[in-house]
Scaffold this active site. Structure first.
Site, PDB file in Angstrom:
ATOM      1  N   LYS A  50     -25.234 104.378  47.960  1.00  0.00           N
ATOM      2  CA  LYS A  50     -24.375 103.979  46.840  1.00  0.00           C
ATOM      3  C   LYS A  50     -23.004 104.630  46.983  1.00  0.00           C
ATOM      4  O   LYS A  50     -21.968 103.971  46.815  1.00  0.00           O
ATOM      5  CB  LYS A  50     -25.034 104.371  45.507  1.00  0.00           C
ATOM      6  N   GLN A  94     -29.402 108.479  38.864  1.00  0.00           N
ATOM      7  CA  GLN A  94     -30.496 107.950  39.667  1.00  0.00           C
ATOM      8  C   GLN A  94     -31.840 108.295  39.025  1.00  0.00           C
ATOM      9  O   GLN A  94     -32.084 109.437  38.631  1.00  0.00           O
ATOM     10  CB  GLN A  94     -30.415 108.525  41.098  1.00  0.00           C
ATOM     11  N   ASP A 117     -25.395 100.759  35.105  1.00  0.00           N
ATOM     12  CA  ASP A 117     -26.791 100.398  35.333  1.00  0.00           C
ATOM     13  C   ASP A 117     -27.347  99.562  34.183  1.00  0.00           C
ATOM     14  O   ASP A 117     -28.456  99.035  34.285  1.00  0.00           O
ATOM     15  CB  ASP A 117     -27.628 101.682  35.418  1.00  0.00           C
TER      16      ASP A 117
HETATM   17  N1  GUN Z   1     -33.988 104.076  40.967  1.00  0.00           N
HETATM   18  C1  GUN Z   1     -34.397 102.992  41.678  1.00  0.00           C
HETATM   19  N2  GUN Z   1     -33.539 101.955  41.475  1.00  0.00           N
HETATM   20  C2  GUN Z   1     -32.597 102.388  40.618  1.00  0.00           C
HETATM   21  C3  GUN Z   1     -31.459 101.788  40.022  1.00  0.00           C
HETATM   22  O1  GUN Z   1     -31.122 100.615  40.227  1.00  0.00           O
HETATM   23  N3  GUN Z   1     -30.750 102.560  39.193  1.00  0.00           N
HETATM   24  C4  GUN Z   1     -31.099 103.845  38.921  1.00  0.00           C
HETATM   25  N4  GUN Z   1     -30.338 104.545  38.086  1.00  0.00           N
HETATM   26  N5  GUN Z   1     -32.132 104.441  39.447  1.00  0.00           N
HETATM   27  C5  GUN Z   1     -32.888 103.710  40.294  1.00  0.00           C
END
Ligand code: GUN
Length: 293
Positions: A50, A94, A117
């Site tokens: 990311k 995350q 998100d």
């Molecule tokens: N953990 C696995 N996929 C994601 C996601 O798309 N966003 C977040 N914040 N955590 C994750």
């Protein structure tokens, strides 16, 4: 029938490139903060990607790494500080967080206008009410992939397997906004196989390797496999692993009209949509004209 493959890798690369082009036209540089607590290896890989892709799209990225034993109050305080920082446009925490931390308390500290998100109460509420807002990345990626086939979505029967906050629930809401008829199946659902056979679009998001059998897929249906499961792969050598989806791919592909592979299907869309959301968040917050993305 043998399914046409939906090439998520290529579609995600195209979206990332379009985000990169859009960033060049903005009067300033959007900034994304990615917060990770602890050292879960899979999460670390995701977060590094990311951060890297944010920079590759011409945006600023701030990588906040906190030790696994960071008290909940400290994580909340750190996220609040990012919410209050005018230089930051997007915040991603995350998941999963370590067990001693209540994820909802941390998510509640995110300014909803920076919630790239779409996981805060406000973000989820805007989606549930059909109001404009930042949409959760993985399920939004599913909708983009579904549209990429050129099939009309309105009126289609969508069956989402799983009711997670991250994927299942928002996927259902997003397909509802596309005028689909949506059913959310979960661990207590009766006759799951029969229900799946009613789906024009099947969206398994449960994290169980090869759970969805080939004969659960209606002839000609679209299968968007959200699962990313690591399983042993002795054929590749001792101790080796490989990634598989929630769907038993080969028999499902025999019956489906369209299918996403794993890897290379839904997975790459998550980061592409995160970059898109970061641009959208920056434009709304700073009053810039929002590019079409
Ligand atoms: N953990 C696995 N996929 C994601 C996601 O798309 N966003 C977040 N914040 N955590 C994750």
């Amino acid at each position: 029938m043998s399914a046409r493959i939906i090439d998520g890798k290529a579609i995600a690369a195209d979206l990332r490139a379009r985000v990169g082009e859009a960033v060049k036209t903005l009067p300033g540089q959007p900034a994304l903060a990615v917060v990770i607590v602890g050292d879960d290896p899979a999460s670390q890989v995701y977060v590094r990607s990311k951060v890297k892709e944010t920079a590759a799209a011409g945006m600023r990225s701030l990588h906040v790494e906190l030790p696994v034993d960071t008290p909940e109050a400290d994580v909340v305080a750190r996220v609040k500080a990012l919410s209050d920082d005018p230089a930051i446009d997007g915040i991603l925490v995350q998941l999963p967080l370590p067990a001693h931390i209540d994820a909802q308390r941390v998510l509640d500290a995110i300014d909803p206008d920076k919630d790239v998100d779409g996981l805060t109460d406000a973000g989820a509420g805007r989606l549930a009410l059909g109001r404009p807002g930042l949409r959760p990345c993985t399920p939004y990626g599913c909708v983009i992939l579904a549209k990429s086939t050129g099939e009309k979505l309105a009126g289609k029967n969508v069956v989402v397997l799983g009711r997670s906050i991250l994927v299942g629930r928002p996927a259902a809401m997003l397909f509802l906004l596309e005028d689909c008829t949506v059913t959310i199946a979960h661990s207590k659902t009766r006759d799951l196989a029969g229900l799946c056979r009613t789906a024009d679009i099947l969206v398994p998001a449960i994290g169980r390797p090869h759970f969805v059998q080939g004969d659960w897929v209606r002839e000609g249906a679209m299968v968007l496999d959200v699962g990313i499961n690591r399983v042993p792969a002795p054929e590749k050598g001792e101790g080796k692993t490989r990634l598989v989806g929630d769907v038993d791919y080969e028999p499902a592909a025999e019956r489906a009209g369209w299918i996403t592979p794993v890897p290379g299907g839904v997975g790459p869309m998550t980061i592409a949509c995160l970059l898109r959301n970061t641009v959208l968040a920056a434009c709304v917050r700073r009053g810039w004209k929002t590019p079409a993305l």
